[in-house]
Design a protein around this motif. Structure first.
Motif, PDB file in Angstrom:
ATOM      1  N   MET A   1      14.386  22.727  -4.810  1.00 22.34           N
ATOM      2  CA  MET A   1      13.388  21.868  -5.454  1.00 22.34           C
ATOM      3  C   MET A   1      12.019  22.136  -4.823  1.00 22.34           C
ATOM      4  N   ALA A   2      11.031  22.378  -5.658  1.00 23.39           N
ATOM      5  CA  ALA A   2       9.699  22.706  -5.141  1.00 23.39           C
ATOM      6  C   ALA A   2       9.071  21.493  -4.477  1.00 23.39           C
ATOM      7  N   SER A   3       8.386  21.727  -3.389  1.00 20.62           N
ATOM      8  CA  SER A   3       7.708  20.623  -2.694  1.00 20.62           C
ATOM      9  C   SER A   3       6.394  20.310  -3.378  1.00 20.62           C
ATOM     10  N   HIS A   4       5.973  19.064  -3.234  1.00 20.61           N
ATOM     11  CA  HIS A   4       4.700  18.634  -3.810  1.00 20.61           C
ATOM     12  C   HIS A   4       3.577  19.272  -3.015  1.00 20.61           C
ATOM     13  N   PRO A   5       2.542  19.804  -3.655  1.00 20.55           N
ATOM     14  CA  PRO A   5       1.485  20.509  -2.914  1.00 20.55           C
ATOM     15  C   PRO A   5       0.610  19.608  -2.065  1.00 20.55           C
ATOM     16  N   ARG A   6       0.650  18.301  -2.282  1.00 21.44           N
ATOM     17  CA  ARG A   6      -0.205  17.395  -1.511  1.00 21.44           C
ATOM     18  C   ARG A   6       0.647  16.494  -0.630  1.00 21.44           C
ATOM     19  N   ASP A   7       0.086  16.087   0.477  1.00 23.32           N
ATOM     20  CA  ASP A   7       0.785  15.217   1.415  1.00 23.32           C
ATOM     21  C   ASP A   7       0.734  13.793   0.899  1.00 23.32           C
ATOM     22  N   VAL A   8       1.812  13.308   0.295  1.00 29.41           N
ATOM     23  CA  VAL A   8       1.804  11.978  -0.318  1.00 29.41           C
ATOM     24  C   VAL A   8       1.849  10.868   0.723  1.00 29.41           C
ATOM     25  N   THR A   9       2.064  11.219   2.000  1.00 29.95           N
ATOM     26  CA  THR A   9       2.080  10.206   3.050  1.00 29.95           C
ATOM     27  C   THR A   9       0.717  10.006   3.677  1.00 29.95           C
ATOM     28  N   ALA A  10      -0.295  10.749   3.218  1.00 28.73           N
ATOM     29  CA  ALA A  10      -1.624  10.631   3.807  1.00 28.73           C
ATOM     30  C   ALA A  10      -2.183   9.228   3.602  1.00 28.73           C
ATOM     31  N   ALA A  11      -2.870   8.718   4.628  1.00 27.55           N
ATOM     32  CA  ALA A  11      -3.464   7.386   4.541  1.00 27.55           C
ATOM     33  C   ALA A  11      -4.627   7.405   3.561  1.00 27.55           C
ATOM     34  N   PRO A  12      -4.881   6.284   2.881  1.00 33.68           N
ATOM     35  CA  PRO A  12      -6.033   6.243   1.968  1.00 33.68           C
ATOM     36  C   PRO A  12      -7.335   6.408   2.749  1.00 33.68           C
ATOM     37  N   PRO A  13      -8.391   6.883   2.083  1.00 38.86           N
ATOM     38  CA  PRO A  13      -9.677   7.068   2.762  1.00 38.86           C
ATOM     39  C   PRO A  13     -10.183   5.765   3.377  1.00 38.86           C
ATOM     40  N   GLU A  14     -10.966   5.908   4.442  1.00 41.12           N
ATOM     41  CA  GLU A  14     -11.468   4.749   5.175  1.00 41.12           C
ATOM     42  C   GLU A  14     -12.273   3.814   4.284  1.00 41.12           C
ATOM     43  N   PHE A  15     -13.068   4.373   3.372  1.00 40.09           N
ATOM     44  CA  PHE A  15     -13.865   3.527   2.497  1.00 40.09           C
ATOM     45  C   PHE A  15     -12.972   2.603   1.673  1.00 40.09           C
ATOM     46  N   LEU A  16     -11.899   3.145   1.110  1.00 37.40           N
ATOM     47  CA  LEU A  16     -10.999   2.325   0.306  1.00 37.40           C
ATOM     48  C   LEU A  16     -10.321   1.258   1.160  1.00 37.40           C
ATOM     49  N   ARG A  17      -9.919   1.620   2.363  1.00 43.12           N
ATOM     50  CA  ARG A  17      -9.268   0.645   3.242  1.00 43.12           C
ATOM     51  C   ARG A  17     -10.192  -0.529   3.554  1.00 43.12           C
ATOM     52  N   LEU A  18     -11.468  -0.223   3.779  1.00 41.03           N
ATOM     53  CA  LEU A  18     -12.422  -1.278   4.108  1.00 41.03           C
ATOM     54  C   LEU A  18     -12.807  -2.100   2.882  1.00 41.03           C
ATOM     55  N   ALA A  19     -13.103  -1.426   1.782  1.00 40.77           N
ATOM     56  CA  ALA A  19     -13.640  -2.114   0.608  1.00 40.77           C
ATOM     57  C   ALA A  19     -12.585  -2.843  -0.198  1.00 40.77           C
ATOM     58  N   ALA A  20     -11.305  -2.459  -0.080  1.00 37.88           N
ATOM     59  CA  ALA A  20     -10.270  -3.039  -0.932  1.00 37.88           C
ATOM     60  C   ALA A  20      -9.895  -4.464  -0.551  1.00 37.88           C
ATOM     61  N   HIS A  21     -10.209  -4.879   0.678  1.00 40.48           N
ATOM     62  CA  HIS A  21      -9.880  -6.250   1.082  1.00 40.48           C
ATOM     63  C   HIS A  21     -10.708  -7.218   0.247  1.00 40.48           C
ATOM     64  N   PRO A  22     -10.096  -8.243  -0.359  1.00 40.64           N
ATOM     65  CA  PRO A  22     -10.819  -9.140  -1.277  1.00 40.64           C
ATOM     66  C   PRO A  22     -12.074  -9.765  -0.693  1.00 40.64           C
ATOM     67  N   LEU A  23     -12.009 -10.269   0.549  1.00 38.86           N
ATOM     68  CA  LEU A  23     -13.188 -10.906   1.131  1.00 38.86           C
ATOM     69  C   LEU A  23     -14.259  -9.872   1.454  1.00 38.86           C
ATOM     70  N   ARG A  24     -13.842  -8.727   1.980  1.00 33.59           N
ATOM     71  CA  ARG A  24     -14.833  -7.696   2.292  1.00 33.59           C
ATOM     72  C   ARG A  24     -15.492  -7.183   1.017  1.00 33.59           C
ATOM     73  N   TRP A  25     -14.741  -7.081  -0.063  1.00 31.90           N
ATOM     74  CA  TRP A  25     -15.332  -6.650  -1.326  1.00 31.90           C
ATOM     75  C   TRP A  25     -16.359  -7.662  -1.816  1.00 31.90           C
ATOM     76  N   ARG A  26     -16.066  -8.954  -1.652  1.00 32.97           N
ATOM     77  CA  ARG A  26     -17.030  -9.988  -2.047  1.00 32.97           C
ATOM     78  C   ARG A  26     -18.300  -9.880  -1.217  1.00 32.97           C
ATOM     79  N   LEU A  27     -18.144  -9.635   0.073  1.00 31.93           N
ATOM     80  CA  LEU A  27     -19.312  -9.494   0.941  1.00 31.93           C
ATOM     81  C   LEU A  27     -20.139  -8.273   0.553  1.00 31.93           C
ATOM     82  N   LEU A  28     -19.471  -7.167   0.267  1.00 36.10           N
ATOM     83  CA  LEU A  28     -20.178  -5.962  -0.156  1.00 36.10           C
ATOM     84  C   LEU A  28     -20.931  -6.203  -1.463  1.00 36.10           C
ATOM     85  N   THR A  29     -20.287  -6.906  -2.379  1.00 33.92           N
ATOM     86  CA  THR A  29     -20.911  -7.197  -3.669  1.00 33.92           C
ATOM     87  C   THR A  29     -22.169  -8.044  -3.494  1.00 33.92           C
ATOM     88  N   MET A  30     -22.110  -9.039  -2.618  1.00 33.43           N
ATOM     89  CA  MET A  30     -23.268  -9.895  -2.371  1.00 33.43           C
ATOM     90  C   MET A  30     -24.392  -9.134  -1.683  1.00 33.43           C
TER      91      MET A  30
END
Length: 266
Positions: A1-30
């Motif tokens: 079985m062919a392996s997937h070309p990308r590392d699916v276990t890689a952590a999401p980018p730092e920006f997404l980790r920071l901005a995805a939190h509901p309160l932090r997103w509200r603060l960024l929006t304000m």
């Protein structure tokens, strides 16, 4: 079985980790709407101050938010969204998911679209002396929009003349001639209608009269303080002008400039 070309276990980018939190997103929006003090953010999100401060610290550590001490009340700090860092974070996040999702910054709009008619927004910039920050902002907005925005600037305690470094930095860095510019008091504009009033000075924010307009605050240090002379003083103006120019570029879509002008073909 062919392996997937990308590392699916890689952590999401730092920006997404920071901005995805509901309160932090509200603060960024304000903060995308303008600079705010902690107590203002606490009131708007309805959360305890210690919780808001904790998430602001995470955003600062991640480079998405900066803070500077208020020049009006040294016990306060103004928090600001770093739009350039956010733009880079969004682009990097898209590219991390798929190369086709990488987006380059759009070119600045320059030329009016033939046959279009729309409201010309009116913007007023206010600082204390009207000799540095506010006239620089006025000149840059007029320059970048080719007169498609009605611009003005004033001071709550205007100085007799524009600061020579303000004139010099606009000429040398942007090719703008402000040598004939004059300062004016906000009271001189009583009765005029503005769509947006932007204060660039913490002191001016507290005493700027109401113009029935949308109010936004950009907390910026005064580059013309007496302790800054010679090349040190000019460097402070160059830094302030570059900072204001970045803010102006991100203000333009808010003013719906893309609807009335087209991008340069050059």
């Amino acid at each position: 079985m062919a392996s997937h070309p990308r590392d699916v276990t890689a952590a999401p980018p730092e920006f997404l980790r920071l901005a995805a939190h509901p309160l932090r997103w509200r603060l960024l929006t304000m903060l995308a709407d303008g600079d705010h003090r902690v107590r203002e953010l606490v009131k708007r999100v309805g959360e305890p101050q210690n919780l808001v401060s904790y998430h602001l610290r995470l955003l600062r550590d991640g480079g998405l938010v900066t803070a500077r001490r208020s020049s009006f009340d040294g016990r306060d700090s103004y928090y600001r969204l770093d739009l350039e860092q956010c733009a880079q974070g969004l682009a990097a996040s898209g590219a991390a998911l798929h190369p086709a999702l990488r987006r380059e910054a759009p070119a600045l709009p320059r030329r009016r679209v033939a046959g279009t008619r729309s409201h010309r927004p009116a913007v007023l910039f206010v600082c204390t002396g009207n000799s540095a920050r506010s006239p620089i902002a006025e000149a840059l907005l007029r320059h970048h929009t080719a007169g498609r925005v009605r611009t003005a600037s004033a001071g709550t305690g205007p100085k007799p003349h524009l600061h020579p470094h303000a004139i010099r930095v606009l000429r040398e860095s942007f090719g703008i001639d402000l040598s004939g510019g004059r300062t004016q008091h906000v009271d001189d504009l009583a009765g005029r209608r503005f769509d947006h009033v932007i204060t660039l000075c913490d002191k001016a924010r507290e005493i700027c009269p109401e113009f029935g307009a949308r109010r936004v605050h950009w907390s910026m240090a005064d580059p013309g303080t007496p302790d800054r002379t010679g090349q040190v003083g000019y460097a402070a103006f160059a830094h302030a002008a570059a900072d204001i120019d970045t803010r102006i570029r991100y203000l333009m879509p808010v003013l719906n400039i893309p609807e009335t002008v087209a991008r340069s073909e050059s």
